[in-house]
Design a protein around this motif. Structure first.
Motif, mmCIF file in Angstrom:
data_model
loop_
_atom_site.group_PDB
_atom_site.id
_atom_site.type_symbol
_atom_site.label_atom_id
_atom_site.label_comp_id
_atom_site.label_asym_id
_atom_site.label_seq_id
_atom_site.Cartn_x
_atom_site.Cartn_y
_atom_site.Cartn_z
ATOM 1 N N ALA A 96 -5.154 9.214 18.757
ATOM 2 C CA ALA A 96 -4.543 8.516 20.159
ATOM 3 C C ALA A 96 -5.773 7.096 20.013
ATOM 4 N N SER A 97 -4.808 6.225 20.666
ATOM 5 C CA SER A 97 -5.110 4.656 20.639
ATOM 6 C C SER A 97 -4.924 3.938 21.770
ATOM 7 N N GLY A 98 -5.623 3.009 22.084
ATOM 8 C CA GLY A 98 -5.607 2.099 23.191
ATOM 9 C C GLY A 98 -4.180 1.345 23.233
ATOM 10 N N ASP A 99 -3.332 1.483 22.337
ATOM 11 C CA ASP A 99 -1.998 0.902 22.435
ATOM 12 C C ASP A 99 -0.992 1.895 23.112
ATOM 13 N N CYS A 100 -1.515 2.894 23.697
ATOM 14 C CA CYS A 100 -0.709 3.698 24.453
ATOM 15 C C CYS A 100 0.217 4.664 23.614
ATOM 16 N N THR A 101 -0.147 4.801 22.720
ATOM 17 C CA THR A 101 0.530 5.811 21.712
ATOM 18 C C THR A 101 -0.283 6.716 21.130
ATOM 19 N N VAL A 102 0.558 7.902 20.663
ATOM 20 C CA VAL A 102 -0.269 8.913 19.844
ATOM 21 C C VAL A 102 0.612 8.940 18.505
ATOM 22 N N ARG A 103 -0.018 8.821 17.518
ATOM 23 C CA ARG A 103 0.643 8.995 16.315
ATOM 24 C C ARG A 103 0.348 10.222 15.374
ATOM 25 N N ILE A 104 1.272 10.773 14.854
ATOM 26 C CA ILE A 104 1.058 11.910 13.998
ATOM 27 C C ILE A 104 1.270 11.452 12.540
ATOM 28 N N HIS A 160 -0.757 3.778 29.993
ATOM 29 C CA HIS A 160 -2.049 3.277 29.636
ATOM 30 C C HIS A 160 -2.750 3.804 28.388
ATOM 31 N N GLU A 161 -4.125 3.494 28.327
ATOM 32 C CA GLU A 161 -4.700 3.759 26.911
ATOM 33 C C GLU A 161 -4.939 5.231 27.060
ATOM 34 N N ILE A 162 -4.551 5.836 25.790
ATOM 35 C CA ILE A 162 -4.961 7.198 25.660
ATOM 36 C C ILE A 162 -6.216 7.555 24.750
ATOM 37 N N SER A 196 -15.047 -0.753 30.903
ATOM 38 C CA SER A 196 -14.100 0.032 31.345
ATOM 39 C C SER A 196 -12.870 -0.405 30.714
ATOM 40 N N THR A 197 -11.941 0.568 30.467
ATOM 41 C CA THR A 197 -10.460 0.134 30.275
ATOM 42 C C THR A 197 -9.480 0.674 31.061
ATOM 43 N N LEU A 198 -9.786 0.323 32.281
ATOM 44 C CA LEU A 198 -8.953 0.844 33.261
ATOM 45 C C LEU A 198 -8.168 -0.292 33.711
ATOM 46 N N PRO A 199 -6.790 0.253 34.429
ATOM 47 C CA PRO A 199 -5.995 -0.893 35.045
ATOM 48 C C PRO A 199 -6.745 -1.390 36.448
ATOM 49 N N ALA A 200 -6.697 -2.638 36.694
ATOM 50 C CA ALA A 200 -7.444 -3.239 37.682
ATOM 51 C C ALA A 200 -7.309 -2.410 39.063
ATOM 52 N N SER A 201 -6.408 -1.568 39.398
ATOM 53 C CA SER A 201 -6.366 -1.037 40.386
ATOM 54 C C SER A 201 -7.148 0.140 40.767
ATOM 55 N N ALA A 202 -7.690 0.856 39.478
ATOM 56 C CA ALA A 202 -8.251 2.167 39.723
ATOM 57 C C ALA A 202 -9.732 2.079 38.805
ATOM 58 N N GLU A 203 -10.733 1.211 39.306
ATOM 59 C CA GLU A 203 -12.076 1.076 38.700
ATOM 60 C C GLU A 203 -12.774 2.343 39.188
ATOM 61 N N PRO A 204 -13.279 2.976 38.432
ATOM 62 C CA PRO A 204 -14.153 3.873 38.604
ATOM 63 C C PRO A 204 -15.546 3.548 39.189
ATOM 64 N N CYS A 208 2.640 23.183 17.266
ATOM 65 C CA CYS A 208 3.489 22.002 17.754
ATOM 66 C C CYS A 208 3.243 21.360 18.998
ATOM 67 N N LEU A 209 2.152 21.973 19.788
ATOM 68 C CA LEU A 209 1.636 21.446 20.788
ATOM 69 C C LEU A 209 0.542 20.392 20.882
ATOM 70 N N ILE A 210 0.339 19.323 21.403
ATOM 71 C CA ILE A 210 -0.508 18.369 21.291
ATOM 72 C C ILE A 210 -0.746 18.031 22.917
ATOM 73 N N ALA A 211 -2.111 17.847 23.441
ATOM 74 C CA ALA A 211 -2.231 17.351 24.481
ATOM 75 C C ALA A 211 -2.853 15.997 24.371
ATOM 76 N N THR A 212 -2.541 14.992 25.341
ATOM 77 C CA THR A 212 -3.163 13.680 25.344
ATOM 78 C C THR A 212 -3.615 13.400 26.708
ATOM 79 N N ALA A 213 -4.704 12.725 26.842
ATOM 80 C CA ALA A 213 -5.580 12.374 28.000
ATOM 81 C C ALA A 213 -5.578 10.972 27.984
ATOM 82 N N SER A 214 -5.236 10.406 29.194
ATOM 83 C CA SER A 214 -5.261 8.860 29.160
ATOM 84 C C SER A 214 -6.113 8.363 30.539
ATOM 85 N N VAL A 215 -6.002 6.971 30.610
ATOM 86 C CA VAL A 215 -6.657 6.236 31.382
ATOM 87 C C VAL A 215 -6.076 6.512 32.901
#
Lengths: 318, 699
Positions: free
Chosen positions: A169-177, A194-196, B313-321, A207-214
């Motif tokens: 999981a990366s800050g470029d908003c993608t998950v790569r397998i 947004h960043e993951i 923080s790595t947030l969008p500017a709209s939602a700063e925790p 086959c199930l993967i969960a991702t958490a993001s900003v």
């Protein structure tokens, strides 16, 4: 009565040992991990009464962002350091002999570690230098480097069934397998806008993967049909920092967030939020579920506290 | 293995990667022996690969995007990342990159998608320069909100440039004034002087006093000019002094402001400490309020931050925790360049980089999901063996009350979560001790496959791992002891390779133990006979088998150790390898025929020289050919004793033999002189021998 452990520095990650039910490792960093030293604590739950004892602690020059237990050696753990190195510790050796190894190859902070649970011989490190490296304990150099992300890689997770497949999981908003047998990534999931920050595989459905993001949501994806998520879990007030699927139940996953809560979800149910724990007073950044004890969970946060509790109980109960 | 055979994703042209990967993987399955892991991963591995065909609309959009001149200036990695975020697969992106050199018209009617792309393009640009140098902590990487941010930064840029322009213009005007006024003054002075001169020239007979006066006046004017210049300089100096004083004043003000800030921070800290124990809701509000206020000043003053991405923080500017107050304090400290006082020098390098890791004391346990819905592991070492799981069920009901239970507190479960299936599992786990009884029944019903008869005991031993799997029972260990006593001790690498095909590890363990039990009671021969009657192919894979790490020999040598080949053999091999494929195909049949020839067999057995063998072989070929009447042989029948020397000379002439060899040959008459010659040559030789006094016959 649930025990609490106070760390001198801000907590970053907590992991249960796959060998000892009562043992955990905690990664902490001074000054919120911006600048300063770090420390790895190995703590033990006392069987009688809600006490946590510290077995040993290792100081590091820079903050520790993540820690992972070896799946092959019961006393070995690896720590991800903010100066780009990975330290290997052996708790069976006297503290003066530790760390046993320092693997310095990343150019930036190492943010995530994961040990292979099926083959038990190798581990991955995710770094802010956009790359992922594959290591074994017996070699001083990395075996492979996976460089495809366009921004920091925050987290890696091995597939629990296929020993060669992992996700990042990366800050470029993608998950790569990825598959370690292939030179490049085999699948790209543009999961969020947004960043993951974290990803994890379902232990019972490979086959199930969960991702958490900003973007405060957790999405569950099926890699066979990755255009549309299987489920979207909303409910956190701020960015979701870490997620973990339960090793004991197929549908359960736990997440911790910058809204200072730890949430329990059942993604197959309409109203997915099953439990919510708001025991932390700062960002909750680390959470883990025990592989050996069903229902045992631990969390840590920037409030310098580590809580260990049974699912369903109040972590602050006394 | 798979890495060498499967094509890299980037080198694919038109086929989707999955199709080729699947084909390759199927080929893998066919080529390699049936390793259960390979088959299992051959099919699901394709699950983790994009299996969609290339979408043409996505590719064309991507081509439009990539053809944009501004996009072309950005690094490739950001272009790729943007397309990936839009949901394109690797093949589609590669296809778009391939197509981009074709100049596609970028001017399109203003459509929504184009606007969207243009927006995102500009944000990509602003994104790219932001990311590479010192990124701002408030700068998100998301594209959606970056439009707003782009505008803000645009204004920022404007403001900065405007200020700069003003300053520059102010300096410019000052310089201009200096440059203009002084030349004007000079001109005026010169004018005056010239006028004076002119006046002087006109009034030649003017009184010297007038001239003197004029000169004096000019001097006075010059003095006045210089005074003016001095005055202006003094004014400048005073201005500079004022500016300096002003700056000093500003510095003092700044210092005071900072002092006040630190004081307020310490006050807040005290407040925070007082509040932290209370955990009141107002605390959260305070957090957010202070955070928002500091965030404003934060946003204004973050032009030249030197903080690495991600740490903040790595947030969008709209939602700063709500960051903790002390976090903001630390951030500001570090931005100012101060180091927090609590950091100390720690040497965390390994004291002995070659330190051996300690030996693991516990074998790895299988994961709950690997047990395939089976009962969980019996817990070892740490916990007591008092049927913990059963206790867990009981104490789950009264966890609040039961403090003196022997189970560790973390074992107890909450009633809410514990479900029926869980209790079943626990009960099953409680009856775990019966496990050992299950296995013999399993063995009896499961029919073992046919292992290679020769390698049977060694194969079983080779497959058996040094570390026993957690599920091995006492019974197996007993049989293992018996087996180790009975079987021969050598296990070779080749055997391991063979038995690798039958990586049935655990199951075969059971098989071997069963069959070893047989063996104990029966003789070896009958054992093998019995083994041969089992003609089953199916070998169920042990789900818990750990993949065996086998040692391969350095290089593949199927023939085993042998002496180095002689030079003749090397030459022969060189000749053969120099032939064309068709000729090489002819080697086999001709060699077979040679070797089947009775004369040839004796020769080969004796290992005669290549030359004679080859010659004899050639001779056999030629005789065969001769039967078809294409070549002829010349045979010396007899000769005059007196003409012997002449005959020998002749023989030497057309056989290239040495003197002695020719003599021996001739003395052996009747003997074949020359073979494989044409009719003309044969007759020629015959004539010559006749001339010398011998009799030659053509055959």
């Amino acid at each position: 009565m649930m025990p609490v452990f106070k760390t001198p520095f801000n907590g970053y990650s907590v992991r249960f040992s796959p060998f000892y039910e009562s043992r955990l490792a905690v990664a902490t960093a001074q000054n919120f991990g911006i600048l300063g030293n770090g420390r790895v604590h190995v703590i033990d739950l006392a069987p009688t009464g809600p006490v946590i004892n510290e077995l040993v602690a290792f100081d590091t020059a820079d903050g520790v962002y993540d820690v992972a237990w070896s799946e092959s050696h019961d006393s070995v753990l690896v720590a991800a350091i903010a100066d780009g190195s990975i330290k290997v510790y052996d708790t069976a050796l006297p503290p003066q002999s530790n760390p046993v190894r320092s693997l310095k190859e990343h150019a930036r902070e190492v943010h995530g570690l994961d040990y292979n649970p099926t083959r038990r011989d190798s581990f991955l490190s995710a770094s802010w230098d956009d790359s992922i490296k594959l290591w074994t304990l017996d070699r001083p150099a990395s075996l492979r480097t996976f460089r495809e992300h366009a921004y920091c890689v925050y987290s890696v997770a091995w597939n629990p069934k296929h020993a060669d497949v992992f996700a990042s999981a990366s800050g470029d908003c993608t998950v790569r397998i990825w598959d370690v047998r292939e030179p490049g990534s085999t699948m790209i999931i543009p999961g969020h806008e947004h960043e993951i920050l974290s990803c994890d595989w379902n232990k019972y459905d490979e086959c199930l993967i969960a991702t958490a993001s900003v973007d405060k949501s957790i999405k569950i994806w099926d890699v066979r049909n990755y255009r549309v998520p299987v489920s979207v879990l909303n409910g956190h007030g701020y960015a979701v920092r870490k997620i973990k699927f339960s090793p004991h139940r197929r549908n359960l996953l736990v997440s911790c967030s910058y809204d200072m809560t730890v949430c329990l979800w059942d993604f197959m149910v309409e109203d997915a939020l099953v439990g919510r724990y708001d025991h932390h007073t700062e960002f909750a950044v680390g959470v883990d579920l025990s592989v050996l004890v069903d229902g045992l969970m631990a969390s840590t946060g920037w409030d310098e506290l580590v809580y260990v509790w049974q699912q369903g109980m109040d972590p602050r109960a006394s | 293995m798979a890495t060498t055979q499967s094509p890299s994703p980037n080198s694919n042209d038109d086929k989707p990667q999955a199709v080729s990967a699947e084909v390759v993987q199927q080929a893998n399955q066919v080529q390699q022996d049936v390793r259960p892991e390979a088959t299992k991963q051959g099919v699901p591995a394709s699950v983790f690969v994009n299996s969609e065909p290339i979408r043409e609309d996505q590719v064309s959009n991507a081509v439009k995007f990539l053809s944009h001149p501004k996009v072309r200036g950005s690094p490739v990695i950001y272009r790729r990342s943007f397309l990936e975020k839009k949901g394109l697969t690797k093949e589609e992106i590669d296809e778009a990159f391939r197509r981009v050199p074709d100049p596609s018209p970028s001017s399109q009617p203003a459509s929504l998608s184009q606007d969207g792309q243009a927006n995102s393009l500009s944000s990509v640009q602003t994104q790219a320069p932001i990311q590479t140098p010192q990124p701002l902590p408030a700068a998100p990487t998301g594209i959606v909100s970056s439009g707003r941010v782009a505008r803000r930064q645009f204004q920022w840029y404007h403001a900065v440039s405007a200020v700069g322009l003003l300053a520059a213009s102010g300096c410019g005007t000052a310089l201009l004034i200096k440059k203009v006024i002084i030349p004007k003054l000079k001109l005026w002075v010169r004018k005056v002087v010239l006028e004076e001169d002119n006046v002087y020239a006109k009034k030649i007979d003017a009184k010297p006093s007038l001239a003197e006066e004029a000169a004096a006046a000019a001097k006075a004017a010059a003095a006045a000019a210089s005074d003016v210049a001095k005055a202006s300089q003094e004014m400048l100096n005073s201005k500079n002094e004022e500016r300096r004083r002003f700056e000093e004043f500003m510095n003092l003000m700044d210092a005071q402001v900072q002092e006040m800030k630190s004081m307020s921070n310490s006050i807040r800290k005290l407040e925070g400490q007082a509040n932290s124990s209370g955990r009141a809701f107002s605390d959260h509000d305070d957090h957010r309020a202070s955070a928002s206020s500091t965030k404003q000043s934060y946003a204004n003053g973050n032009v030249d931050l030197n903080v690495q991405p991600g740490r903040t923080s790595t947030l969008p500017a709209s939602a700063e925790p709500p960051h903790p107050k002390s976090f903001m304090e630390k951030m500001e400290m570090i931005q100012r360049g101060e180091k927090p006082s609590n950091i100390r020098e720690v040497n965390d390098m390994p004291p002995n980089p070659n330190q051996q890791l300690s030996n693991p004391r516990i074998t790895p346990r299988t994961k709950p999901w690997e047990a395939q819905n089976g009962p969980r592991q019996v817990l070892q070492s740490q916990t007591s063996a008092e049927g913990l799981n059963q206790n867990g069920v009981d104490s789950g009901l009264n966890y609040l009350v039961d403090d003196e239970s022997s189970t560790p507190w973390w074992q107890r479960k909450n009633v809410r979560i514990t479900e029926i299936e869980n209790e079943d599992e626990v009960k099953a786990a409680g009856s775990y001790g019966v496990k050992t009884n299950e296995q013999p029944s399993v063995q009896r019903t499961w029919v073992p496959p046919q292992p290679p008869p020769v390698a049977m005991p060694e194969a079983a031993e080779a497959i058996r791992r040094p570390k026993s799997a957690p599920k091995e029972t006492a019974m197996q260990e007993q049989l293992a002891d018996e087996q180790s006593a009975a079987r021969p001790s050598e296990v070779t690498d080749e055997l391991q390779r063979i038995t690798k095909m039958f990586s049935t590890a655990g199951k075969l363990n059971k098989v071997s133990s069963y069959q070893v039990a047989l063996k104990v009671f029966k003789t070896r021969d009958t054992f093998y006979l019995r083994v041969r009657t089992f003609q089953h192919d199916f070998v169920p894979r042990d789900p818990k088998a750990k993949p065996k790490k086998l040692k391969y020999p350095q290089f593949y040598d199927p023939y085993g150790p042998r002496p180095p080949p002689s030079d003749k053999i090397v030459e022969l091999a060189d000749c053969i390898s120099a032939l064309s494929p068709e000729e090489r195909g002819q080697i086999g049949p001709t060699l077979m025929e040679r070797l089947r020839h009775p004369k040839m067999q004796t020769i080969t057995v004796e290992g005669m020289e290549l030359g004679s063998q080859g010659g004899a072989g050639a001779g056999a070929a030629k005789t065969e050919e001769k039967k078809e009447k294409t070549t002829f042989d010349v045979k010396l029948e007899k000769f005059d004793a007196a003409a012997k020397i002449k005959v020998i000379k002749e023989v030497r002439a057309f056989t290239n033999l040495g003197l002695k060899e020719a003599k021996d040959l001739v003395e052996k008459a009747p003997v074949m002189l020359k073979q494989g010659v044409t009719k003309e040559e044969a007759s020629d030789i015959m004539e010559r021998i006749k001339a010398t006094g011998g009799v030659a016959v053509m055959e």
